[in-house]
Design a protein around this motif. Sequence first.
Motif, PDB file in Angstrom:
ATOM      1  N   GLY A  83     -35.956  33.353 -34.331  1.00  0.00           N
ATOM      2  CA  GLY A  83     -36.646  34.206 -35.305  1.00  0.00           C
ATOM      3  C   GLY A  83     -36.210  35.648 -35.207  1.00  0.00           C
ATOM      4  N   ILE A  84     -36.027  36.156 -33.995  1.00  0.00           N
ATOM      5  CA  ILE A  84     -35.560  37.537 -33.815  1.00  0.00           C
ATOM      6  C   ILE A  84     -34.152  37.687 -34.381  1.00  0.00           C
ATOM      7  CG2 ILE A  84     -34.857  39.229 -32.069  1.00  0.00           C
ATOM      8  CD1 ILE A  84     -37.216  38.214 -30.358  1.00  0.00           C
ATOM      9  N   ARG A  85     -33.297  36.739 -34.095  1.00  0.00           N
ATOM     10  CA  ARG A  85     -31.927  36.806 -34.626  1.00  0.00           C
ATOM     11  C   ARG A  85     -31.921  36.763 -36.156  1.00  0.00           C
ATOM     12  NH1 ARG A  85     -27.684  35.744 -30.888  1.00  0.00           N
ATOM     13  NH2 ARG A  85     -28.493  35.321 -28.817  1.00  0.00           N
ATOM     14  N   MET A  86     -32.803  35.919 -36.726  1.00  0.00           N
ATOM     15  CA  MET A  86     -32.875  35.855 -38.190  1.00  0.00           C
ATOM     16  C   MET A  86     -33.426  37.156 -38.763  1.00  0.00           C
ATOM     17  SD  MET A  86     -34.096  31.942 -38.844  1.00  0.00           S
ATOM     18  CE  MET A  86     -34.462  32.272 -40.543  1.00  0.00           C
ATOM     19  N   ALA A  87     -34.412  37.750 -38.090  1.00  0.00           N
ATOM     20  CA  ALA A  87     -34.981  39.012 -38.564  1.00  0.00           C
ATOM     21  C   ALA A  87     -33.954  40.130 -38.524  1.00  0.00           C
ATOM     22  CB  ALA A  87     -36.195  39.377 -37.716  1.00  0.00           C
ATOM     23  N   LEU A  88     -33.025  40.034 -37.581  1.00  0.00           N
ATOM     24  CA  LEU A  88     -31.971  41.053 -37.487  1.00  0.00           C
ATOM     25  C   LEU A  88     -30.807  40.780 -38.428  1.00  0.00           C
ATOM     26  CD1 LEU A  88     -31.922  41.637 -33.639  1.00  0.00           C
ATOM     27  CD2 LEU A  88     -32.843  43.144 -35.414  1.00  0.00           C
ATOM     28  N   GLY A  89     -30.860  39.663 -39.167  1.00  0.00           N
ATOM     29  CA  GLY A  89     -29.864  39.409 -40.190  1.00  0.00           C
ATOM     30  C   GLY A  89     -28.854  38.323 -39.877  1.00  0.00           C
ATOM     31  N   ALA A  90     -29.076  37.531 -38.873  1.00  0.00           N
ATOM     32  CA  ALA A  90     -28.141  36.456 -38.557  1.00  0.00           C
ATOM     33  C   ALA A  90     -28.246  35.358 -39.610  1.00  0.00           C
ATOM     34  CB  ALA A  90     -28.432  35.877 -37.180  1.00  0.00           C
ATOM     35  N   ALA A  91     -27.116  34.791 -39.970  1.00  0.00           N
ATOM     36  CA  ALA A  91     -27.100  33.699 -40.936  1.00  0.00           C
ATOM     37  C   ALA A  91     -27.530  32.397 -40.252  1.00  0.00           C
ATOM     38  CB  ALA A  91     -25.699  33.539 -41.519  1.00  0.00           C
ATOM     39  N   ARG A  92     -28.153  31.524 -41.036  1.00  0.00           N
ATOM     40  CA  ARG A  92     -28.608  30.249 -40.470  1.00  0.00           C
ATOM     41  C   ARG A  92     -27.440  29.428 -39.940  1.00  0.00           C
ATOM     42  NH1 ARG A  92     -33.782  28.613 -44.143  1.00  0.00           N
ATOM     43  NH2 ARG A  92     -34.691  30.661 -43.951  1.00  0.00           N
ATOM     44  N   ALA A  93     -26.318  29.469 -40.632  1.00  0.00           N
ATOM     45  CA  ALA A  93     -25.153  28.700 -40.183  1.00  0.00           C
ATOM     46  C   ALA A  93     -24.668  29.191 -38.822  1.00  0.00           C
ATOM     47  CB  ALA A  93     -24.031  28.799 -41.210  1.00  0.00           C
ATOM     48  N   SER A  94     -24.692  30.506 -38.605  1.00  0.00           N
ATOM     49  CA  SER A  94     -24.243  31.019 -37.310  1.00  0.00           C
ATOM     50  C   SER A  94     -25.230  30.656 -36.204  1.00  0.00           C
ATOM     51  CB  SER A  94     -24.039  32.534 -37.364  1.00  0.00           C
ATOM     52  OG  SER A  94     -25.267  33.202 -37.536  1.00  0.00           O
ATOM     53  N   LEU A  95     -26.533  30.603 -36.532  1.00  0.00           N
ATOM     54  CA  LEU A  95     -27.527  30.181 -35.537  1.00  0.00           C
ATOM     55  C   LEU A  95     -27.337  28.716 -35.168  1.00  0.00           C
ATOM     56  CD1 LEU A  95     -30.716  31.954 -36.893  1.00  0.00           C
ATOM     57  CD2 LEU A  95     -29.431  32.514 -34.842  1.00  0.00           C
ATOM     58  N   LEU A  96     -27.123  27.882 -36.181  1.00  0.00           N
ATOM     59  CA  LEU A  96     -26.881  26.475 -35.899  1.00  0.00           C
ATOM     60  C   LEU A  96     -25.616  26.292 -35.071  1.00  0.00           C
ATOM     61  CD1 LEU A  96     -27.816  24.782 -39.290  1.00  0.00           C
ATOM     62  CD2 LEU A  96     -29.014  24.584 -37.126  1.00  0.00           C
ATOM     63  N   ARG A  97     -24.575  27.025 -35.412  1.00  0.00           N
ATOM     64  CA  ARG A  97     -23.317  26.941 -34.668  1.00  0.00           C
ATOM     65  C   ARG A  97     -23.517  27.378 -33.218  1.00  0.00           C
ATOM     66  NH1 ARG A  97     -20.228  28.883 -38.321  1.00  0.00           N
ATOM     67  NH2 ARG A  97     -20.659  31.046 -37.862  1.00  0.00           N
ATOM     68  N   MET A  98     -24.305  28.434 -33.005  1.00  0.00           N
ATOM     69  CA  MET A  98     -24.566  28.917 -31.650  1.00  0.00           C
ATOM     70  C   MET A  98     -25.293  27.857 -30.814  1.00  0.00           C
ATOM     71  SD  MET A  98     -27.099  31.993 -30.426  1.00  0.00           S
ATOM     72  CE  MET A  98     -28.530  31.064 -30.939  1.00  0.00           C
ATOM     73  N   VAL A  99     -26.327  27.265 -31.396  1.00  0.00           N
ATOM     74  CA  VAL A  99     -27.103  26.266 -30.664  1.00  0.00           C
ATOM     75  C   VAL A  99     -26.271  25.012 -30.419  1.00  0.00           C
ATOM     76  CG1 VAL A  99     -29.125  24.783 -30.802  1.00  0.00           C
ATOM     77  CG2 VAL A  99     -29.297  27.168 -31.457  1.00  0.00           C
ATOM     78  N   LEU A 100     -25.505  24.573 -31.410  1.00  0.00           N
ATOM     79  CA  LEU A 100     -24.666  23.393 -31.230  1.00  0.00           C
ATOM     80  C   LEU A 100     -23.573  23.633 -30.195  1.00  0.00           C
ATOM     81  CD1 LEU A 100     -24.324  22.006 -34.853  1.00  0.00           C
ATOM     82  CD2 LEU A 100     -25.638  21.071 -32.964  1.00  0.00           C
ATOM     83  N   LEU A 101     -23.036  24.837 -30.150  1.00  0.00           N
ATOM     84  CA  LEU A 101     -22.023  25.152 -29.139  1.00  0.00           C
ATOM     85  C   LEU A 101     -22.626  25.106 -27.739  1.00  0.00           C
ATOM     86  CD1 LEU A 101     -19.092  26.023 -28.653  1.00  0.00           C
ATOM     87  CD2 LEU A 101     -19.874  28.381 -28.768  1.00  0.00           C
ATOM     88  N   GLN A 102     -23.846  25.610 -27.593  1.00  0.00           N
ATOM     89  CA  GLN A 102     -24.499  25.540 -26.287  1.00  0.00           C
ATOM     90  C   GLN A 102     -24.801  24.091 -25.900  1.00  0.00           C
ATOM     91  OE1 GLN A 102     -27.793  28.189 -26.818  1.00  0.00           O
ATOM     92  NE2 GLN A 102     -26.562  30.006 -26.399  1.00  0.00           N
ATOM     93  N   GLY A 103     -25.189  23.275 -26.872  1.00  0.00           N
ATOM     94  CA  GLY A 103     -25.394  21.853 -26.607  1.00  0.00           C
ATOM     95  C   GLY A 103     -24.102  21.154 -26.243  1.00  0.00           C
ATOM     96  N   LEU A 104     -23.001  21.544 -26.903  1.00  0.00           N
ATOM     97  CA  LEU A 104     -21.691  20.970 -26.603  1.00  0.00           C
ATOM     98  C   LEU A 104     -21.257  21.320 -25.182  1.00  0.00           C
ATOM     99  CD1 LEU A 104     -19.221  19.430 -27.727  1.00  0.00           C
ATOM    100  CD2 LEU A 104     -18.312  21.649 -28.424  1.00  0.00           C
ATOM    101  N   VAL A 105     -21.474  22.566 -24.775  1.00  0.00           N
ATOM    102  CA  VAL A 105     -21.133  22.973 -23.407  1.00  0.00           C
ATOM    103  C   VAL A 105     -21.939  22.162 -22.401  1.00  0.00           C
ATOM    104  CG1 VAL A 105     -21.295  24.882 -21.760  1.00  0.00           C
ATOM    105  CG2 VAL A 105     -20.347  25.280 -24.021  1.00  0.00           C
ATOM    106  N   LEU A 106     -23.224  21.964 -22.681  1.00  0.00           N
ATOM    107  CA  LEU A 106     -24.075  21.169 -21.799  1.00  0.00           C
ATOM    108  C   LEU A 106     -23.558  19.733 -21.715  1.00  0.00           C
ATOM    109  CD1 LEU A 106     -26.723  20.898 -20.143  1.00  0.00           C
ATOM    110  CD2 LEU A 106     -27.818  20.277 -22.294  1.00  0.00           C
TER     111      LEU A 106
END
Length: 154
Positions: free
Chosen positions: A50-73
Amino acid sequence: WGERVDGFRRALTLASQIIAAMGAMGILLSLVGLYGLVSYDVSTRTREIGIRMALGAARASLLRMVLLQGLVLAICGIGAGLLLNFYGVEPMLEGFIPPNNNVKAGGGGGVEFEFGAAAVTVLMLAVLALTMLAAYIPARRAASVDPSTALRCE
């Protein structure tokens, strides 16, 4: 004599089927546990998203960030599993076998604990796919929440 041999073969077949079913159930339970763990980890980050979205992050970049962290795991887990499979399991299993010159975990004497390449590949792909799914579903849900609602979330 033939009936005894057939009965013994049926008993061995039944025992191997029971062991295979128990192994499959263990794998299924571990995959469900992995899904729950990754899903919970991502869902606790709703406020951060929510903070990242409030600061203007795109939903696609948020999804990519979370999926990349899941991929690393997932890659770290698969790497550790492969290392244990190739270097750690055989000596450990040899410790469970009573000392005997004819029996070794590597295949001597008819006892074999190696996993085939096809089984290892299928399990790696299942772990990777399930981890990505477990990261994607809550991340998509958190990214669709209004930023002001996500910021108020505890």
